[in-house]
Design an enzyme around this catalytic site. Structure first.
Site, mmCIF file in Angstrom:
data_model
loop_
_atom_site.group_PDB
_atom_site.id
_atom_site.type_symbol
_atom_site.label_atom_id
_atom_site.label_comp_id
_atom_site.label_asym_id
_atom_site.label_seq_id
_atom_site.Cartn_x
_atom_site.Cartn_y
_atom_site.Cartn_z
ATOM 1 C CE1 TYR A 294 -15.471 -12.010 1.658
ATOM 2 C CE2 TYR A 294 -17.531 -10.375 2.077
ATOM 3 C CZ TYR A 294 -16.179 -10.867 2.642
ATOM 4 O OH TYR A 294 -15.749 -10.755 3.682
ATOM 5 C CD GLU B 191 -14.611 -16.242 1.868
ATOM 6 O OE1 GLU B 191 -15.539 -17.097 1.896
ATOM 7 O OE2 GLU B 191 -14.388 -15.356 2.589
ATOM 8 C CG ASP C 148 10.184 -11.503 -0.651
ATOM 9 O OD1 ASP C 148 9.639 -10.793 -1.476
ATOM 10 O OD2 ASP C 148 10.006 -11.068 0.578
ATOM 11 C CB THR D 166 5.144 -6.182 -3.516
ATOM 12 O OG1 THR D 166 6.397 -5.608 -4.346
ATOM 13 C CG2 THR D 166 5.493 -6.335 -2.095
ATOM 14 C CE LYS E 283 7.812 -3.375 -1.721
ATOM 15 N NZ LYS E 283 8.568 -4.180 -0.763
ATOM 16 N NE ARG F 31 0.693 0.503 -1.087
ATOM 17 C CZ ARG F 31 1.761 0.694 -0.883
ATOM 18 N NH1 ARG F 31 2.614 -0.219 -0.240
ATOM 19 N NH2 ARG F 31 2.635 1.604 -1.409
HETATM 20 C C1 LIG Z 1 8.054 -4.809 0.344
HETATM 21 C C2 LIG Z 1 8.614 -6.080 0.673
HETATM 22 C C3 LIG Z 1 7.923 -7.132 1.408
HETATM 23 C C4 LIG Z 1 6.444 -6.736 1.771
HETATM 24 O O1 LIG Z 1 5.323 -6.198 1.162
HETATM 25 P P1 LIG Z 1 4.178 -5.493 1.597
HETATM 26 O O2 LIG Z 1 3.228 -5.221 0.507
HETATM 27 O O3 LIG Z 1 4.571 -4.132 2.342
HETATM 28 O O4 LIG Z 1 3.626 -6.394 2.461
HETATM 29 C C5 LIG Z 1 8.099 -8.322 1.607
HETATM 30 N N1 LIG Z 1 9.368 -8.853 1.168
HETATM 31 C C6 LIG Z 1 10.337 -7.836 0.797
HETATM 32 C C7 LIG Z 1 11.740 -8.436 0.483
HETATM 33 C C8 LIG Z 1 9.943 -6.743 0.798
HETATM 34 O O5 LIG Z 1 10.851 -5.758 0.170
#
Ligand SMILES: *Cc1c(COP(=O)(O)O)cnc(C)c1O
Length: 422
Positions: A53, A55, A203, A229, A232, A238
């Site tokens: 933990y 935090e 994002d 993220t 990807k 993840r």
């Molecule tokens: C994949 C994705 C997310 C979310 O990611 P998670 O790890 O699945 O919560 C948010 N925004 C965009 C543009 C994405 O492609």
């Protein structure tokens, strides 16, 4: 891969893990948001750091015994800053978000009051659920409005974005997408944001790996907040990551913890540190270049064979096959490709006429196949298989023959070589 402990204590879970490893090896992964992490990343994720933990932030924790996880979180933060830093723009990072969705909720919490207006790309035009969909907290807690792609070019049209922004006067504009094959012009978004007095969030969940290697323009210095993220195109565990202009970081940190999360996943943060270290290597820049080369080769071949792509091609790691003029739906296409050993996902296309459960598109991306060493010739070959399947979805003997060829191709490009020898 060996899992001696699970194998002896829990054969049922062990069998599922083995089956999934086999699937990842044998089938061709074309889901644009997926990738294969290194063994080093997986070792960190499977480590005893999961027990801790922690935090709070390094040196300011709510628990004792954090001296070692402090070190690892600081390594992750330092490497993330190195990866995303641009000249003359001081950014801070928070490596604790559990995933991309959590990173976005935290930014909204930091930047907005409940009921404030946000403006993002329409989900059916390539946006993400967390950009204001009514089924997501972003659409329930905030007043969401959306811009769409140009019906003529299939691209983001900054005049349309501006008109929508002038109409809805958002407090925060979200740029970034889950299914958009073109470059995003962050500077143009910033000038719209400035005109209406909005904050700007990029994002970059899909394109982060391309951004850090210079294959897509950086969202800095234009954006106030950047979320991504780490799993990807960045090819890490993840997880999520938030960056922001330095002055906004205090709000971001509080919005992550205690705002939206409890204890951070220290084993995942260690794995993020490892992945960021890998992404800083020159070989990762070569990888990213190959992802794009493969995607353009695949897109060109698909179009040569008569397939229509949204926006007429790709600048990045993904493309959207547009089936709206064909009898086959996205759902049927995804299923037929699956029977041929090719994993994709159905996707809505701009001006979608079928339901979101059926759709008229298929999203295809090259990050995962590139990680296993496939190049331009394989990308063209795969494009041929895709067209053969989509044109003959009911020809089961053809699908079976292609599946055999896909498994052979994948056999020549092992994901985790030691697993294949099992
Ligand atoms: C994949 C994705 C997310 C979310 O990611 P998670 O790890 O699945 O919560 C948010 N925004 C965009 C543009 C994405 O492609």
């Amino acid at each position: 891969m060996n899992f001696p402990h699970i194998q002896s204590t829990d054969p049922a879970v062990f069998a599922s893990i083995q089956n999934e490893i086999r699937r990842q090896q044998d089938d061709l992964e074309l889901i644009a948001s997926e990738n294969y992490t290194s063994r080093a990343v997986m070792e960190a994720m499977g480590s005893a750091l999961t027990n801790k933990y922690a935090e709070g932030l390094p040196k300011r924790r709510y628990y004792g015994g954090c001296e070692h996880v402090d070190v690892v979180e600081n390594i992750a933060r330092k490497r993330a800053r190195q990866l995303f830093m641009v000249e003359g723009c001081d950014i801070g990072v928070n490596v604790q978000p559990h995933a991309g969705a959590q990173a976005n909720s935290a930014v909204y919490l930091a930047a907005l009051e409940a009921g404030d207006t946000i403006l993002g790309l329409d989900l059916s035009h390539g946006g993400h659920l967390t950009h204001g969909s009514p089924v997501n907290s972003s659409g329930k807690l905030y007043s969401a409005s959306h811009y769409q792609l140009s019906p003529t070019t299939g691209r983001i049209d900054m005049d349309m974005v501006r008109q929508q922004a002038l109409k809805t006067r958002p407090k925060l504009i979200v740029c970034g997408a889950s299914a958009y094959p073109r470059i995003i012009d962050f500077a143009a978004f910033r000038s719209v944001a400035d005109e209406v007095g909005a904050l700007l969030l990029a994002d970059i969940a899909h394109i982060a790996g391309l951004v850090v290697t210079g294959h897509h323009p950086s969202p800095f210095p234009h954006c106030h907040y950047v979320t991504t993220t780490t799993h990807k195109t960045l090819r890490g565990p993840r997880g999520g990551l938030i960056m922001a202009q330095r002055a906004l970081m205090k709000g971001v940190n509080g919005a992550v913890f205690p705002g939206t999360q409890g204890g951070p996943l220290m084993h995942v943060i260690a794995a993020k540190a490892v992945a960021f270290g890998e992404a800083l290597q020159p070989s990762f820049t070569d990888y990213s270049a190959a992802v794009i080369e493969n995607a353009s080769a695949m897109a060109e071949r698909l179009m040569e064979r008569g397939m229509s792509l949204v926006s007429g091609g790709t600048d990045n790691h993904l493309m959207l096959i547009d089936l709206s003029e064909r009898d086959i739906s996205g759902k049927e296409g995804e299923a037929a490709l699956g029977r041929a050993g090719i994993t994709t996902n159905k996707n809505t296309v701009p001006g979608e006429k079928r339901s979101p459960f059926v759709t008229s598109g298929i999203r295809v991306g090259t990050p995962a196949m590139t990680t296993r060493g496939m190049g331009v010739s394989e990308s063209k070959q795969v494009a041929d298989y895709i067209v053969d399947v989509l044109e003959n979805p009911a020809d089961e003997s053809l699908l079976a023959r292609i599946k055999g060829e896909i498994h052979a191709l994948c056999g020549r490009h092992p994901v985790y070589p030691e697993a294949a020898q099992r």
